[in-house]
Design an enzyme around this catalytic site. Structure first.
Site, short mmCIF file in Angstrom:
data_model
loop_
_atom_site.label_atom_id
_atom_site.label_comp_id
_atom_site.label_asym_id
_atom_site.label_seq_id
_atom_site.Cartn_x
_atom_site.Cartn_y
_atom_site.Cartn_z
N CYS A 48 -13.46 73.95 17.05
CA CYS A 48 -12.34 73.32 17.79
C CYS A 48 -12.48 73.56 19.29
O CYS A 48 -12.50 72.63 20.09
CB CYS A 48 -11.00 73.85 17.30
N HIS A 57 -3.86 71.37 17.83
CA HIS A 57 -4.03 71.99 16.52
C HIS A 57 -2.83 71.58 15.66
O HIS A 57 -1.69 71.69 16.11
CB HIS A 57 -4.08 73.53 16.64
N GLU A 70 -3.17 72.80 23.16
CA GLU A 70 -4.15 73.67 23.81
C GLU A 70 -4.40 73.20 25.24
O GLU A 70 -4.67 72.03 25.47
CB GLU A 70 -5.47 73.67 23.03
#
Length: 167
Positions: free
Chosen positions: A120, A139, A58
């Site tokens: 998250c 993730h 991410e």
């Protein structure tokens, strides 16, 4: 747990902690990490239950849109991480470069600019905010026959060591 057994090398302190699935408590713990430990980099790892043998790197955290209730039935005031914060914060780690330059055995890696609007992404944004961009979020898929704890720990070790090279 498996990564804590492996470590990251002799000269790298690795602190592993589990954050609660509660917005406010996660935010408090992230603040405590940055103020007490003062790390070079904080790497957050979250479960992407829908991902099958895929690790997702991410790039940024988003400030708004947190309407889903946490484990205690709450969501942040105004659906926002930081009332005075920017719309998004990019990690100082170039995830796209990392994604292009790393290969793992048996696990695919993809690059993402949207960690979702739940704990998250909330945790990631908060860490980016307190750490001036020196945070990362990965993730990971659930453990399975093809993605064992050992394989996942080895992959995380390799990814985190590459991140540290960018620091």
């Amino acid at each position: 747990q498996e990564l804590s057994k492996r470590g990251l090398g002799k000269n790298i302190d690795l602190h592993i902690m589990q954050l609660p699935v509660v917005y406010q408590k996660a935010k408090e713990q992230v603040f405590a990490i940055w103020t007490t430990l003062q790390p070079l980099l904080t790497v957050h790892v979250g479960l992407a239950s829908s991902a099958k043998a895929v690790i997702i790197l991410e790039q940024c955290g988003k400030n708004k849109g947190y309407q889903e209730m946490d484990a205690c039935g709450f969501h942040p005031e105004g659906g926002c991480c930081m009332l005075d914060g920017p719309e998004k914060i990019e990690s100082t780690i170039n995830m796209k470069t990392l994604w292009k330059n790393i290969s793992l055995e048996g696990i695919d890696i993809i690059f993402s600019r949207d960690a979702g609007r739940y704990i998250c992404d909330y945790t990631y944004y908060t860490s980016l905010y307190y750490g001036n961009g020196r945070a990362a979020f990965i993730h990971v898929p659930p453990l399975s026959k093809s993605v064992t704890a050992g394989a996942l720990a080895k992959a995380l070790q390799k990814i985190i060591l590459e991140m540290l090279k960018q620091c």
